[in-house]
Design a protein around this motif. Structure first.
Motif, PDB file in Angstrom:
ATOM      1  N   TYR A 156       6.677  -0.995  -2.416  1.00  0.00           N
ATOM      2  CA  TYR A 156       6.391  -0.973  -0.893  1.00  0.00           C
ATOM      3  C   TYR A 156       4.791  -0.701  -0.959  1.00  0.00           C
ATOM      4  CZ  TYR A 156      11.425  -1.128   0.202  1.00  0.00           C
ATOM      5  OH  TYR A 156      12.657  -1.273   0.330  1.00  0.00           O
ATOM      6  N   ALA A 157       4.152  -1.014   0.142  1.00  0.00           N
ATOM      7  CA  ALA A 157       2.827  -0.795   0.318  1.00  0.00           C
ATOM      8  C   ALA A 157       2.502   0.604   0.327  1.00  0.00           C
ATOM      9  CB  ALA A 157       2.475  -1.627   1.530  1.00  0.00           C
ATOM     10  N   THR A 158       3.305   1.452   1.030  1.00  0.00           N
ATOM     11  CA  THR A 158       3.135   2.883   1.073  1.00  0.00           C
ATOM     12  C   THR A 158       3.149   3.695  -0.150  1.00  0.00           C
ATOM     13  OG1 THR A 158       5.407   3.131   1.693  1.00  0.00           O
ATOM     14  CG2 THR A 158       4.017   2.925   3.640  1.00  0.00           C
ATOM     15  N   ASP A 159       4.107   3.106  -1.073  1.00  0.00           N
ATOM     16  CA  ASP A 159       4.326   3.826  -2.333  1.00  0.00           C
ATOM     17  C   ASP A 159       3.010   3.563  -3.227  1.00  0.00           C
ATOM     18  OD1 ASP A 159       6.933   5.043  -2.726  1.00  0.00           O
ATOM     19  OD2 ASP A 159       7.241   3.307  -1.579  1.00  0.00           O
ATOM     20  N   ALA A 160       2.611   2.022  -3.048  1.00  0.00           N
ATOM     21  CA  ALA A 160       1.386   1.888  -3.890  1.00  0.00           C
ATOM     22  C   ALA A 160      -0.019   2.771  -3.305  1.00  0.00           C
ATOM     23  CB  ALA A 160       1.029   0.433  -3.368  1.00  0.00           C
ATOM     24  N   ALA A 161      -0.245   2.725  -2.146  1.00  0.00           N
ATOM     25  CA  ALA A 161      -1.205   3.420  -1.282  1.00  0.00           C
ATOM     26  C   ALA A 161      -1.092   4.834  -1.753  1.00  0.00           C
ATOM     27  CB  ALA A 161      -1.082   3.340  -0.073  1.00  0.00           C
ATOM     28  N   ALA A 162      -0.080   5.575  -2.280  1.00  0.00           N
ATOM     29  CA  ALA A 162      -0.073   6.933  -2.638  1.00  0.00           C
ATOM     30  C   ALA A 162      -0.177   7.227  -3.996  1.00  0.00           C
ATOM     31  CB  ALA A 162       1.214   7.590  -2.044  1.00  0.00           C
ATOM     32  N   ALA A 163      -0.137   6.131  -4.911  1.00  0.00           N
ATOM     33  CA  ALA A 163      -0.166   5.993  -6.401  1.00  0.00           C
ATOM     34  C   ALA A 163      -1.339   5.749  -6.942  1.00  0.00           C
ATOM     35  CB  ALA A 163       1.198   5.273  -6.912  1.00  0.00           C
ATOM     36  N   ASP A 164      -1.531   5.993  -8.085  1.00  0.00           N
ATOM     37  CA  ASP A 164      -2.724   5.748  -8.954  1.00  0.00           C
ATOM     38  C   ASP A 164      -2.541   4.348  -9.443  1.00  0.00           C
ATOM     39  OD1 ASP A 164      -5.101   5.911 -10.422  1.00  0.00           O
ATOM     40  OD2 ASP A 164      -4.223   7.055 -11.862  1.00  0.00           O
ATOM     41  N   VAL A 165      -2.346   3.314  -8.641  1.00  0.00           N
ATOM     42  CA  VAL A 165      -2.511   1.878  -9.150  1.00  0.00           C
ATOM     43  C   VAL A 165      -3.358   1.329  -8.464  1.00  0.00           C
ATOM     44  CG1 VAL A 165       0.104   2.313  -9.588  1.00  0.00           C
ATOM     45  CG2 VAL A 165      -0.637   1.588  -7.388  1.00  0.00           C
ATOM     46  N   THR A 166      -3.473  -0.051  -8.595  1.00  0.00           N
ATOM     47  CA  THR A 166      -4.015  -1.109  -7.953  1.00  0.00           C
ATOM     48  C   THR A 166      -3.116  -2.292  -7.269  1.00  0.00           C
ATOM     49  OG1 THR A 166      -5.931  -1.323  -9.617  1.00  0.00           O
ATOM     50  CG2 THR A 166      -5.725  -3.262  -8.239  1.00  0.00           C
ATOM     51  N   THR A 167      -3.379  -2.259  -6.016  1.00  0.00           N
ATOM     52  CA  THR A 167      -2.570  -2.979  -5.102  1.00  0.00           C
ATOM     53  C   THR A 167      -2.998  -4.424  -4.957  1.00  0.00           C
ATOM     54  OG1 THR A 167      -2.028  -1.174  -3.530  1.00  0.00           O
ATOM     55  CG2 THR A 167      -1.468  -3.164  -2.731  1.00  0.00           C
ATOM     56  N   ILE A 168      -2.162  -5.415  -5.154  1.00  0.00           N
ATOM     57  CA  ILE A 168      -2.263  -6.777  -5.001  1.00  0.00           C
ATOM     58  C   ILE A 168      -1.602  -7.392  -3.848  1.00  0.00           C
ATOM     59  CG2 ILE A 168      -2.479  -9.220  -6.016  1.00  0.00           C
ATOM     60  CD1 ILE A 168      -2.646  -7.690  -8.784  1.00  0.00           C
ATOM     61  N   GLU A 169      -2.152  -7.746  -2.639  1.00  0.00           N
ATOM     62  CA  GLU A 169      -1.311  -8.485  -1.681  1.00  0.00           C
ATOM     63  C   GLU A 169      -0.681  -9.682  -1.960  1.00  0.00           C
ATOM     64  OE1 GLU A 169      -0.774  -6.718   1.075  1.00  0.00           O
ATOM     65  OE2 GLU A 169      -2.299  -5.170   0.720  1.00  0.00           O
ATOM     66  N   ILE A 170       0.293  -9.969  -1.512  1.00  0.00           N
ATOM     67  CA  ILE A 170       1.033 -11.090  -1.545  1.00  0.00           C
ATOM     68  C   ILE A 170       0.726 -12.172  -0.651  1.00  0.00           C
ATOM     69  CG2 ILE A 170       3.631 -12.184  -2.128  1.00  0.00           C
ATOM     70  CD1 ILE A 170       4.359  -9.264  -3.055  1.00  0.00           C
ATOM     71  N   ASP A 171       0.439 -13.342  -0.776  1.00  0.00           N
ATOM     72  CA  ASP A 171       0.190 -14.281   0.233  1.00  0.00           C
ATOM     73  C   ASP A 171       1.450 -14.575   0.870  1.00  0.00           C
ATOM     74  OD1 ASP A 171      -2.441 -14.168  -0.578  1.00  0.00           O
ATOM     75  OD2 ASP A 171      -2.256 -15.734  -1.841  1.00  0.00           O
ATOM     76  N   ASP A 172       1.398 -14.855   2.139  1.00  0.00           N
ATOM     77  CA  ASP A 172       2.367 -15.360   3.176  1.00  0.00           C
ATOM     78  C   ASP A 172       3.548 -14.698   3.059  1.00  0.00           C
ATOM     79  OD1 ASP A 172       0.961 -17.545   3.593  1.00  0.00           O
ATOM     80  OD2 ASP A 172       1.387 -18.561   1.577  1.00  0.00           O
ATOM     81  N   SER A 173       3.433 -13.224   2.759  1.00  0.00           N
ATOM     82  CA  SER A 173       4.652 -12.435   2.766  1.00  0.00           C
ATOM     83  C   SER A 173       4.974 -11.592   3.974  1.00  0.00           C
ATOM     84  CB  SER A 173       4.572 -11.464   1.735  1.00  0.00           C
ATOM     85  OG  SER A 173       3.513 -10.535   1.852  1.00  0.00           O
ATOM     86  N   GLY A 174       4.250 -11.943   5.129  1.00  0.00           N
ATOM     87  CA  GLY A 174       4.417 -11.416   6.500  1.00  0.00           C
ATOM     88  C   GLY A 174       5.704 -11.148   7.066  1.00  0.00           C
TER      89      GLY A 174
END
Length: 235
Positions: free
Chosen positions: A176-194
């Protein structure tokens, strides 16, 4: 409880919280709420004990008779499973939503750029187990985009997937986006996933203490703003 869930909640939202000095409330919650739920449910005079698990595990524990006042799942299907036990007081309430992203270690050793990269067998990929909301959502998203995910590790919660990415045990994970934001990771958005989001639902259990309604009122009021500030989506 002597009053219906709806009537008690209406009273709390109208009049505000009025918890006793020694009140205790137990919450069973989806693991993706770990970082933010304490602030979102804080009520003066109420001591809150929260256990965080994958939503499927939450349902299992309730089915096995674990006592609790409130339960929060990360999708409707799991909440429906809990409702089927007959232990829910009133109708569950939609709280917030969340979406999937790809999480990779900060240096992105696998060179992951998009969802289709997660079909590469040479990479180590983690995702939630299919029975967990984040796993079911990942499967639906991949099917929609025609990607056959090459998953090496199916984990019982999104927190477990994040840990694998943070420690470098895998090259990428769907979280989930919220877990990635709170972690020491790099986030990659997924196209057309809205269109691919999951909704969190909260419910009061039949043996819930009166003070739990104060906590629920806080969560549905100011708590929603706290969750939104952490990246959760609100309607």
């Amino acid at each position: 409880m002597t009053k219906s869930f709806a009537a008690l909640l209406a009273g709390v939202l109208t009049l505000g919280a009025c918890a006793g000095d020694d009140a205790d409330v137990t919450i069973l919650a989806a693991s993706s709420l770990t970082e933010v739920l304490p602030e979102a449910t804080a009520v003066p005079g109420v001591s809150i004990t929260t256990s965080y698990l994958g939503s499927a595990s939450l349902a299992t524990q309730i089915e096995q008779g674990r006592p609790a006042d409130l339960v929060i799942t990360a999708n409707r299907a799991t909440m429906d499973r809990i409702v089927a036990t007959g232990l829910v007081d009133g109708d569950p309430i939609e709280l917030v939503q969340n979406r999937l992203v790809i999480a990779v270690p900060p240096d992105n050793p696998g060179g992951v750029d998009e969802l289709s990269d997660l079909s590469v067998r040479a990479l180590k990929i983690a995702a939630c187990a299919p029975e967990v909301p984040c796993g079911a959502l990942a499967a639906d998203l991949a099917a929609d985009q025609g990607v056959e995910l090459a998953i090496d590790s199916f984990d019982p919660s999104v927190r477990a997937v994040v840990t694998r990415v943070e420690t470098g045990a895998v090259d990428a994970g769907l979280v989930y986006a919220t877990d990635a934001a709170a972690a020491d990771v790099t986030t990659i958005e997924i196209d057309d996933s809205g269109d691919f989001v999951t909704s969190y639902f909260v419910a009061s259990l039949v043996e819930a203490s009166p003070e739990s309604i104060d906590v629920l009122g806080q969560l549905l009021g100011e708590g929603r703003s706290v969750l939104a500030g952490a990246g959760f989506l609100t309607r």
